[in-house]
Design a protein around this motif. Structure first.
Motif, PDB file in Angstrom:
ATOM      1  N   ARG A 123      72.799  87.501  49.513  1.00  0.00           N
ATOM      2  CA  ARG A 123      72.932  86.215  50.142  1.00  0.00           C
ATOM      3  C   ARG A 123      71.722  85.189  49.797  1.00  0.00           C
ATOM      4  O   ARG A 123      71.314  84.402  49.196  1.00  0.00           O
ATOM      5  N   SER A 171      81.083  92.556  43.699  1.00  0.00           N
ATOM      6  CA  SER A 171      82.033  91.234  43.841  1.00  0.00           C
ATOM      7  C   SER A 171      82.888  91.053  44.776  1.00  0.00           C
ATOM      8  O   SER A 171      83.205  90.343  45.401  1.00  0.00           O
ATOM      9  N   ARG A 212      83.265  88.602  48.020  1.00  0.00           N
ATOM     10  CA  ARG A 212      84.246  87.627  48.015  1.00  0.00           C
ATOM     11  C   ARG A 212      85.039  88.058  49.395  1.00  0.00           C
ATOM     12  O   ARG A 212      85.526  86.896  50.088  1.00  0.00           O
ATOM     13  N   HIS A 255      82.897  86.127  52.040  1.00  0.00           N
ATOM     14  CA  HIS A 255      82.325  84.943  52.112  1.00  0.00           C
ATOM     15  C   HIS A 255      83.667  84.091  51.134  1.00  0.00           C
ATOM     16  O   HIS A 255      83.441  82.772  51.192  1.00  0.00           O
ATOM     17  N   GLU A 256      84.560  84.671  50.715  1.00  0.00           N
ATOM     18  CA  GLU A 256      85.621  83.723  50.319  1.00  0.00           C
ATOM     19  C   GLU A 256      85.259  82.959  48.978  1.00  0.00           C
ATOM     20  O   GLU A 256      86.015  81.844  48.764  1.00  0.00           O
ATOM     21  N   GLU A 257      84.251  83.416  48.159  1.00  0.00           N
ATOM     22  CA  GLU A 257      83.951  83.013  46.954  1.00  0.00           C
ATOM     23  C   GLU A 257      83.064  84.070  46.248  1.00  0.00           C
ATOM     24  O   GLU A 257      82.651  84.959  47.059  1.00  0.00           O
ATOM     25  N   THR A 258      83.058  83.702  45.066  1.00  0.00           N
ATOM     26  CA  THR A 258      82.264  84.879  44.404  1.00  0.00           C
ATOM     27  C   THR A 258      80.846  84.531  44.387  1.00  0.00           C
ATOM     28  O   THR A 258      80.530  83.616  44.654  1.00  0.00           O
ATOM     29  N   GLN A 299      78.657  84.389  41.986  1.00  0.00           N
ATOM     30  CA  GLN A 299      78.436  83.075  41.175  1.00  0.00           C
ATOM     31  C   GLN A 299      78.629  81.812  41.762  1.00  0.00           C
ATOM     32  O   GLN A 299      77.662  81.033  41.815  1.00  0.00           O
ATOM     33  N   ALA A 300      79.763  81.582  42.525  1.00  0.00           N
ATOM     34  CA  ALA A 300      79.975  80.484  42.945  1.00  0.00           C
ATOM     35  C   ALA A 300      78.970  80.259  44.163  1.00  0.00           C
ATOM     36  O   ALA A 300      78.823  78.870  44.364  1.00  0.00           O
ATOM     37  N   TYR A 301      79.105  81.192  45.023  1.00  0.00           N
ATOM     38  CA  TYR A 301      77.770  80.946  46.008  1.00  0.00           C
ATOM     39  C   TYR A 301      76.625  80.393  45.539  1.00  0.00           C
ATOM     40  O   TYR A 301      75.858  79.696  46.292  1.00  0.00           O
ATOM     41  N   ARG A 330      76.390  76.868  44.416  1.00  0.00           N
ATOM     42  CA  ARG A 330      76.595  75.822  45.386  1.00  0.00           C
ATOM     43  C   ARG A 330      75.250  75.581  46.086  1.00  0.00           C
ATOM     44  O   ARG A 330      74.805  74.556  46.337  1.00  0.00           O
ATOM     45  N   HIS A 331      74.564  76.843  46.373  1.00  0.00           N
ATOM     46  CA  HIS A 331      73.288  76.754  47.189  1.00  0.00           C
ATOM     47  C   HIS A 331      72.217  76.532  46.457  1.00  0.00           C
ATOM     48  O   HIS A 331      71.260  75.717  47.091  1.00  0.00           O
TER      49      HIS A 331
END
Length: 347
Positions: free
Chosen positions: A280, A309, A313, A316-319, A321-323, A326-327
Motif C-alpha cells: 500500500r 490481487s 482486494r 481493501h475492497e478495490e484492486t 490499480q484502483a488504489y 486514487r491515492h
C-alpha cells in the motif's frame, strides 16, 4: 488530525553561548533525577536533549560535550523519585559508578542504576577529542518493572551489551523511537511503552542469570517482539513462513502459533498484513508511479500476481490499480499550488 507523541526538544544552540550551560542545568533540575555537572565546556555548552514521553516511561536522546555527573545524597534528599535509569551509549565512552560497582561503556553498551542511590556518571568523546558523546536514557518508575528491587541491585552500574540477543532488540527499539518520533501517534504511546518495558525486563532478567525471576507474560511479549521484528526484516523473502520463523527462534511451530493466540491474529495473517501494508505504501508513493505493480508485490514477498490481487482486494475492497490511481490523484491535488488549481477551473 492524529496527535503526535508528546515531545520536547532542548537545543542550546538557540541561545547565546554564555547562556547555554545554564539552560542545560535548568533542564536537568526539572528531570526525575537532578545531577551536579562538571565540564570543561561550560563557556560554550553546545548540547541537545530530545525528550519523548511514553507515559510509563520517558526516553531522552542526549548529545553534549564531555562531562562528569554526580548524584549526591543531598540531591537525593531534595528529589528522591522511585526511578531506575537505563542508559545506552551511542558515541563516546561512558563510566558508571554505584553501590561499589564500576563499569566502562562503549558505543552499543547499556548501563543501569537507581536514582534513589548516590552514583557517578561520566561521558567523554573518544580520546577526549572534539566529537560529542551521545546516549539514550530511559527513566523507568520502580513499579513499571515486574522485577524485585532487591534483585536488581546486583545490576546497578553494570555493563550489558546491546549488540546481541534481547539487548540488540532493545537497542534497536530505543534508537528507532528516539530517532523518528514523528512516525508515531500519541495513541501509540502506551503500547510503545509496554513493548519497551517488556524488553527492558527481559534483558535485565537475563543478566540476573535466573530467568525464573522474569514473569511468563514478560517472556512471551519479549519473544513476540523478536518474532515481529524478524518478520519485518524478512518480508521480501518468499520463503518466510511459520516454519522458517520458528526455526530462526529455536522453537516449534506449535509454540509459535500459541505465541499469537492472545494477539487476535495468526502468524500467517501477520506476515500477509505487513506485506500488504508495505505494498500500500509503495502504491501510493508518487516516486514509484512508474514501477509495475507486479514488481512492487514481488518486492514484498508476493510471488503470484493473481494471489496478490485477491489478497489486496479482500483487504481493501478495490484492486491494487484502483488504489494506486486514487491515492496518486489525491497526492497530485495536495501538491498542486492553489493558483494552478484555480486557473484550471471552468466557470
Amino acid at each position: 488530525m492524529e496527535m503526535m507523541l508528546n515531545r520536547i526538544i532542548l537545543d542550546t544552540e538557540r541561545v547565546p553561548a554564555a547562556d547555554r550551560f545554564g539552560l542545560w542545568l535548568d533542564m536537568l533540575a526539572d528531570s526525575p533525577a537532578p545531577l551536579r555537572v562538571r565540564t570543561e565546556h561550560a563557556d560554550d555548552f553546545v548540547a541537545r536533549a530530545d525528550t519523548i514521553d511514553l507515559g510509563r516511561m520517558r526516553l531522552v536522546r542526549y548529545r553534549y560535550p564531555s562531562l562528569d555527573c554526580v548524584r549526591s545524597r543531598k540531591l537525593i534528599q531534595r528529589s528522591d523519585p522511585d526511578y531506575y535509569v537505563l542508559a545506552l551509549t551511542l558515541a563516546g565512552t561512558g563510566t558508571a559508578d554505584q553501590a561499589g560497582q564500576r563499569s566502562e561503556c562503549r558505543p552499543g553498551d547499556f548501563t543501569f542504576y537507581d536514582c534513589s542511590r548516590p552514583h557517578e556518571v561520566s561521558h567523554h568523546g573518544e580520546h577526549h577529542g572534539p566529537a560529542h558523546p551521545s546516549s539514550i536514557v530511559a527513566f523507568i518508575p520502580y513499579d513499571a518493572l515486574p522485577l524485585p528491587h532487591r534483585r536488581l541491585a546486583a545490576l546497578f552500574a553494570g555493563r550489558m551489551p546491546g549488540n546481541e540477543g534481547i539487548g540488540a532488540l532493545l537497542a534497536d527499539y530505543l534508537i528507532r523511537i528516539t530517532g523518528h518520533p514523528e512516525q508515531y501517534h500519541a495513541a501509540d504511546a502506551e503500547r510503545l511503552a509496554g513493548i519497551g518495558l517488556d524488553l527492558v525486563s527481559m534483558m535485565l532478567g537475563r543478566h540476573l542469570v535466573s530467568e525464573d525471576v522474569v514473569p511468563t507474560e514478560v517472556r512471551r511479549q519479549a519473544l513476540l517482539a523478536q518474532v515481529r521484528s524478524h518478520i519485518r526484516q524478512h518480508l521480501g523473502d518468499t520463503t518466510l513462513s511459520p516454519q522458517s520463523i520458528a526455526d530462526a527462534h529455536h522453537i516449534s511451530v506449535r509454540s509459535l502459533h500459541r505465541l499469537f493466540e492472545a494477539e487476535e491474529t495468526t502468524v500467517a495473517a501477520c506476515i500477509r498484513d505487513q506485506r500488504l501494508e508495505r505494498c500500500r505504501r509503495d502504491l501510493a508513493d508518487p516516486a514509484l508511479r512508474d514501477r509495475p505493480i507486479q514488481l512492487i508485490a514481488g518486492r514484498w514477498g508476493f510471488r503470484d500476481k493473481a494471489h496478490f490481487s485477491r489478497a489486496f482486494r479482500a483487504a481493501h475492497e478495490e484492486t491494487p490499480q484502483a488504489y494506486r490511481v486514487r491515492h496518486l490523484e489525491q497526492a497530485r491535488i495536495v501538491n498542486t499550488p492553489a493558483s494552478v488549481i484555480n486557473s484550471q477551473r471552468t466557470y
